[in-house]
Scaffold this active site. Sequence first.
Site, short mmCIF file in Angstrom:
data_model
loop_
_atom_site.label_atom_id
_atom_site.label_comp_id
_atom_site.label_asym_id
_atom_site.label_seq_id
_atom_site.Cartn_x
_atom_site.Cartn_y
_atom_site.Cartn_z
N CYS A 142 45.34 54.54 76.42
CA CYS A 142 45.35 55.98 76.14
C CYS A 142 43.94 56.45 75.79
O CYS A 142 43.04 56.33 76.61
CB CYS A 142 46.38 56.32 75.06
SG CYS A 142 46.85 58.08 75.09
N HIS A 235 51.70 55.03 77.75
CA HIS A 235 52.12 54.18 76.64
C HIS A 235 53.27 53.25 76.98
O HIS A 235 54.38 53.41 76.47
CB HIS A 235 52.49 55.06 75.45
CG HIS A 235 51.33 55.74 74.81
ND1 HIS A 235 50.43 55.09 73.99
CD2 HIS A 235 50.92 57.03 74.88
CE1 HIS A 235 49.52 55.94 73.58
NE2 HIS A 235 49.80 57.13 74.10
N GLU A 237 53.56 50.47 75.76
CA GLU A 237 53.86 49.71 74.53
C GLU A 237 54.83 50.42 73.60
O GLU A 237 55.31 49.82 72.63
CB GLU A 237 52.54 49.42 73.77
CG GLU A 237 52.00 50.56 72.93
CD GLU A 237 51.25 51.63 73.71
OE1 GLU A 237 50.71 52.56 73.08
OE2 GLU A 237 51.18 51.51 74.95
#
Length: 305
Positions: A142, A235, A237
């Site tokens: 990011c 994202h 994650e």
Amino acid sequence: MPIKLPSTLPAYNVLKDEGVMVMDEDQAARQDIRPLRIGLLNLMPKKIQTENQFARLIGATPLQIDLQLIRMSEHQTKTTAAEHMAEFYRPFQEVRDEKFDGLIITGAPIEHLDFEDVTYWDELREVMDWTQTNVHSTFGVCWGGMAMINHFHGVQKHILPAKAFGCFRHTNLAPSSPYLNGFSDDCVIPVSRWTEMKQSEIDAASGLVTLLGSDLAGPCLVEDPDHRALYIFNHFEYDSGTLKEEYDRDVKDGTPINVPMNYYPADDPSQKPQNRWRSHAHLLYGNWVNRIYQTTKFNMDEIGT
């Protein structure tokens, strides 16, 4: 093989309860194998949540991982207990003479600032240059990925008219890439940002290859072979409830925010959100760890040479 973590780190029990193989220092010392040494430069305010998210992904491979938590030297977090930071984190200036097989540079909620206005920008630039001599492979996530692609290639971030927020479908643009081994032709990825990188500017930079992209959310995953780096602007994650936490926070604060796209069933925030990215998240980070294992130096002193 498990990921090596201090037994007192919160992620140790979180991952163990989820069935992820973890081991402490004593167990790791009894194994006759060199673990991959991966650093996490954690710029996020919720340090423990971020530790859990990335440890979960890089700890799900057959390889032993030695995860090292790193912070900026002068910047002090206000959202994580000082005791936690003192026990588990080391400042960059303390590790700068060490070598790492991999490094993850996380995002940070400072997109509205110009890079040069970030209080730790000078030290972060030092970190990014340091990766070229002391890190075998770096993964910028990011804002961290935006910072790296700007530092090495001058690609600018651009403010969006509205927040890109939700789960966006992305196209696999490079099926033969080792980082996308096992990927479907498309996949869903959580997006939460106020800025974007433009594909035309990435294409104009030398040596960059876009691996995942979206018609709605723009470029997502970019490989930079010359700098042994990957940049991802979204994202993978995220936990199942991370977008919900962000949405609920903004609603509570009165911040204008749209319901995250394609996240809740029927886009109804009263429903339980659905995780449709977990498998591809594990694939990507597992492929990255595997690629490091195949290409890094066995003698860590030779990394970066």
